[in-house]
Design a protein around this motif. Structure first.
Motif, PDB file in Angstrom:
ATOM      1  N   MET A   1       9.016   9.930  -2.826  1.00  0.00           N
ATOM      2  CA  MET A   1       8.738   8.527  -3.099  1.00  0.00           C
ATOM      3  C   MET A   1       7.234   8.316  -3.193  1.00  0.00           C
ATOM      4  N   SER A   2       6.783   7.637  -4.230  1.00  0.00           N
ATOM      5  CA  SER A   2       5.354   7.452  -4.443  1.00  0.00           C
ATOM      6  C   SER A   2       5.002   5.975  -4.402  1.00  0.00           C
ATOM      7  N   LEU A   3       4.210   5.585  -3.408  1.00  0.00           N
ATOM      8  CA  LEU A   3       3.715   4.221  -3.306  1.00  0.00           C
ATOM      9  C   LEU A   3       2.191   4.266  -3.296  1.00  0.00           C
ATOM     10  N   CYS A   4       1.571   3.312  -3.984  1.00  0.00           N
ATOM     11  CA  CYS A   4       0.123   3.383  -4.253  1.00  0.00           C
ATOM     12  C   CYS A   4      -0.706   2.816  -3.110  1.00  0.00           C
ATOM     13  N   PHE A   5      -0.645   3.478  -1.955  1.00  0.00           N
ATOM     14  CA  PHE A   5      -1.333   2.950  -0.786  1.00  0.00           C
ATOM     15  C   PHE A   5      -2.840   2.853  -0.989  1.00  0.00           C
ATOM     16  N   GLU A   6      -3.441   3.813  -1.674  1.00  0.00           N
ATOM     17  CA  GLU A   6      -4.889   3.774  -1.890  1.00  0.00           C
ATOM     18  C   GLU A   6      -5.271   2.557  -2.725  1.00  0.00           C
ATOM     19  N   ASN A   7      -4.549   2.330  -3.809  1.00  0.00           N
ATOM     20  CA  ASN A   7      -4.804   1.144  -4.623  1.00  0.00           C
ATOM     21  C   ASN A   7      -4.524  -0.140  -3.853  1.00  0.00           C
ATOM     22  N   TRP A   8      -3.494  -0.119  -3.046  1.00  0.00           N
ATOM     23  CA  TRP A   8      -3.132  -1.321  -2.300  1.00  0.00           C
ATOM     24  C   TRP A   8      -4.208  -1.686  -1.277  1.00  0.00           C
ATOM     25  N   GLU A 239       0.076  -0.462   7.510  1.00  0.00           N
ATOM     26  CA  GLU A 239       0.539   0.792   6.901  1.00  0.00           C
ATOM     27  C   GLU A 239      -0.418   1.248   5.804  1.00  0.00           C
ATOM     28  N   VAL A 240      -0.825   0.317   4.953  1.00  0.00           N
ATOM     29  CA  VAL A 240      -1.738   0.637   3.858  1.00  0.00           C
ATOM     30  C   VAL A 240      -3.086   1.108   4.401  1.00  0.00           C
ATOM     31  N   ALA A 241      -3.616   0.383   5.377  1.00  0.00           N
ATOM     32  CA  ALA A 241      -4.941   0.711   5.907  1.00  0.00           C
ATOM     33  C   ALA A 241      -4.954   2.039   6.663  1.00  0.00           C
ATOM     34  N   THR A 242      -3.903   2.316   7.424  1.00  0.00           N
ATOM     35  CA  THR A 242      -3.865   3.602   8.136  1.00  0.00           C
ATOM     36  C   THR A 242      -3.717   4.755   7.144  1.00  0.00           C
ATOM     37  N   LYS A 243      -2.921   4.558   6.085  1.00  0.00           N
ATOM     38  CA  LYS A 243      -2.821   5.590   5.054  1.00  0.00           C
ATOM     39  C   LYS A 243      -4.182   5.812   4.396  1.00  0.00           C
ATOM     40  N   HIS A 244      -4.904   4.728   4.155  1.00  0.00           N
ATOM     41  CA  HIS A 244      -6.238   4.832   3.555  1.00  0.00           C
ATOM     42  C   HIS A 244      -7.164   5.687   4.419  1.00  0.00           C
ATOM     43  N   HIS A 245      -7.047   5.543   5.725  1.00  0.00           N
ATOM     44  CA  HIS A 245      -7.896   6.306   6.646  1.00  0.00           C
ATOM     45  C   HIS A 245      -7.258   7.633   7.067  1.00  0.00           C
TER      46      HIS A 245
END
Length: 266
Positions: A1-8, A239-245
């Motif tokens: 599954m691909s979700l655009c966490f970096e873009n988000w 979730e998005v921010a932790t993935k970013h880091h």
């Protein structure tokens, strides 16, 4: 599954709710990506799902004027659908709904969460739901007008529609000087999550074990937009921010205590 966490993560900073739109149809490439994203988001949890309706949501808002006026002109909308009111399904609904909001922002599209003032019967008929399901929110999507409407200008002049509480007001637990390097960025991202009427009812407790617990103020208060949905939106931002880091972790749900915690891995 691909979700655009970096873009988000970038989208968290630029997203703003808009209530008036142009009649321009959403570009085909964007529609394709939005539909792909919805398919992925709908695989995350049981009991909640998104549907993309490629027609104006104006009929859904007939006779429904909320505290900030009407929403007009959007060429399409997302419907947030839920099956059961238990096991944190409102949180899960908010989580996936905010995912598509951030994806839309990356395509230059504007949105606005509407959870209280819309015609649920009309929405259900347009979306197509089972007898066990309910449309708990609709999210108009489209290209916002370049200039703010009179209502939007008035909302900005009031000064509290986009205003956010300070970090000190919403966070407890471990003193800030003891936080891990990534924590402040994550909390700031969470603080930017939209909430019904900008009530900002979610607060955060930082544990010594690199955990972030999300609490709801006055959880038993009856509101036409359940506060759990606000918490789910904040969860998505975390979730998005932790993935970013590049921080790995898991969500822990405590039904009896009505708490949700992100537990980072060591």
């Amino acid at each position: 599954m691909s979700l655009c966490f970096e873009n988000w993560f970038k989208a968290i900073q630029i997203r703003r709710s808009r209530r008036t739109y142009t009649s321009k149809l959403i570009e085909t490439e964007s529609v394709t990506t939005l539909k792909d994203t919805i398919r992925n988001l709908n695989q995350l949890y049981e009991g909640v799902r998104l549907v993309f309706i490629e027609k104006s949501p104006d009929p859904v808002f007939i006779g429904a004027v909320g505290p900030y006026g009407k929403i007009t002109g959007a060429p399409a909308y997302f419907a947030v659908i839920m099956k059961n009111e238990n096991d944190f399904t409102y949180e899960k609904a908010g989580f996936i709904g905010q995912g598509i909001v951030l994806e839309a922002a990356m395509h230059g599209l504007s949105t606005c969460w509407v959870g209280g003032y819309f015609n649920r019967e009309i929405a259900a008929g347009e979306v197509g739901i089972s007898i066990e399901e309910t449309v708990v929110a609709v999210i108009p999507v489209g290209y916002a007008r370049k200039n703010l409407s009179l209502t939007e200008k008035m909302m900005n002049q009031v000064g509290d529609y986009h205003k956010r509480k300070s970090i000190d007001e919403i966070v407890g637990g471990l003193p800030k000087k003891q936080w891990a390097d990534w924590l402040e960025s994550v909390i700031r991202s969470a603080s930017l999550s939209p909430s019904a009427y900008n009530r900002q009812s979610v607060s955060f407790f930082i544990g010594e074990n690199k955990s972030i617990t999300l609490m709801i103020a006055n959880p038993d208060e009856e509101t036409n937009v359940p506060k759990g949905m606000d918490r789910g939106i904040a969860m998505l931002h975390i979730e998005v921010a932790t993935k970013h880091h590049q921080i790995k972790g898991q969500w822990i749900y405590e039904q009896e205590a009505n708490l949700v915690t992100f537990q980072a891995e060591d």
